[in-house]
Design a protein around this motif. Sequence first.
Motif, PDB file in Angstrom:
ATOM      1  N   UNK A  61      43.055 -39.503  -2.095  1.00 44.12           N
ATOM      2  CA  UNK A  61      42.964 -38.057  -1.880  1.00 44.12           C
ATOM      3  C   UNK A  61      44.022 -37.587  -0.894  1.00 44.12           C
ATOM      4  N   UNK A  62      44.218 -38.341   0.174  1.00 43.20           N
ATOM      5  CA  UNK A  62      45.225 -37.982   1.173  1.00 43.20           C
ATOM      6  C   UNK A  62      46.622 -38.039   0.565  1.00 43.20           C
ATOM      7  N   UNK A  63      46.872 -39.034  -0.243  1.00 39.46           N
ATOM      8  CA  UNK A  63      48.173 -39.160  -0.897  1.00 39.46           C
ATOM      9  C   UNK A  63      48.430 -37.981  -1.827  1.00 39.46           C
ATOM     10  N   UNK A  64      47.411 -37.602  -2.595  1.00 37.04           N
ATOM     11  CA  UNK A  64      47.540 -36.467  -3.510  1.00 37.04           C
ATOM     12  C   UNK A  64      47.787 -35.172  -2.744  1.00 37.04           C
ATOM     13  N   UNK A  65      47.057 -34.977  -1.656  1.00 39.09           N
ATOM     14  CA  UNK A  65      47.225 -33.771  -0.838  1.00 39.09           C
ATOM     15  C   UNK A  65      48.637 -33.726  -0.238  1.00 39.09           C
ATOM     16  N   UNK A  66      49.108 -34.851   0.242  1.00 41.65           N
ATOM     17  CA  UNK A  66      50.460 -34.911   0.820  1.00 41.65           C
ATOM     18  C   UNK A  66      51.511 -34.568  -0.225  1.00 41.65           C
ATOM     19  N   UNK A  67      51.310 -35.069  -1.439  1.00 43.29           N
ATOM     20  CA  UNK A  67      52.257 -34.774  -2.516  1.00 43.29           C
ATOM     21  C   UNK A  67      52.250 -33.280  -2.846  1.00 43.29           C
ATOM     22  N   UNK A  68      51.062 -32.658  -2.887  1.00 45.63           N
ATOM     23  CA  UNK A  68      50.985 -31.231  -3.187  1.00 45.63           C
ATOM     24  C   UNK A  68      51.661 -30.399  -2.105  1.00 45.63           C
ATOM     25  N   UNK A  69      51.450 -30.772  -0.849  1.00 50.10           N
ATOM     26  CA  UNK A  69      52.090 -30.046   0.252  1.00 50.10           C
ATOM     27  C   UNK A  69      53.601 -30.224   0.180  1.00 50.10           C
ATOM     28  N   UNK A  70      54.043 -31.438  -0.098  1.00 47.15           N
ATOM     29  CA  UNK A  70      55.476 -31.699  -0.221  1.00 47.15           C
ATOM     30  C   UNK A  70      56.096 -30.900  -1.355  1.00 47.15           C
ATOM     31  N   UNK A  71      55.400 -30.821  -2.487  1.00 42.62           N
ATOM     32  CA  UNK A  71      55.896 -30.040  -3.620  1.00 42.62           C
ATOM     33  C   UNK A  71      55.982 -28.553  -3.268  1.00 42.62           C
ATOM     34  N   UNK A  72      54.987 -28.049  -2.546  1.00 41.54           N
ATOM     35  CA  UNK A  72      54.991 -26.642  -2.152  1.00 41.54           C
ATOM     36  C   UNK A  72      56.154 -26.347  -1.218  1.00 41.54           C
ATOM     37  N   UNK A  73      56.418 -27.246  -0.292  1.00 36.82           N
ATOM     38  CA  UNK A  73      57.535 -27.051   0.641  1.00 36.82           C
ATOM     39  C   UNK A  73      58.854 -27.085  -0.113  1.00 36.82           C
ATOM     40  N   UNK A  74      58.989 -28.014  -1.023  1.00 30.58           N
ATOM     41  CA  UNK A  74      60.221 -28.119  -1.814  1.00 30.58           C
ATOM     42  C   UNK A  74      60.452 -26.852  -2.630  1.00 30.58           C
TER      43      UNK A  74
END
Length: 69
Positions: A11-24
């Motif tokens: 779950x933490x990995x998925x959340x980190x990926x979503x935040x990273x995608x949003x920032x990108x």
Amino acid sequence: MDINSGIQAAALDQHSKQVGDAVTTKMMDKTMDIQASSAAQLLEGVEENSDAVRENLPDNVGKNVNTSV
């Protein structure tokens, strides 16, 4: 316990990926806005210079294009 920690990690990995995608995505939007602004400024500059150059040219310059092959 191992199952819970694995689920939490996923779950933490998925959340980190979503935040990273949003920032990108946000950075790309900002970059495209800056590029559009720069392109508009360049085009305005070309139009202003073109008018000034046309006024200063003699009548016989810039009317015909001579080419030979």
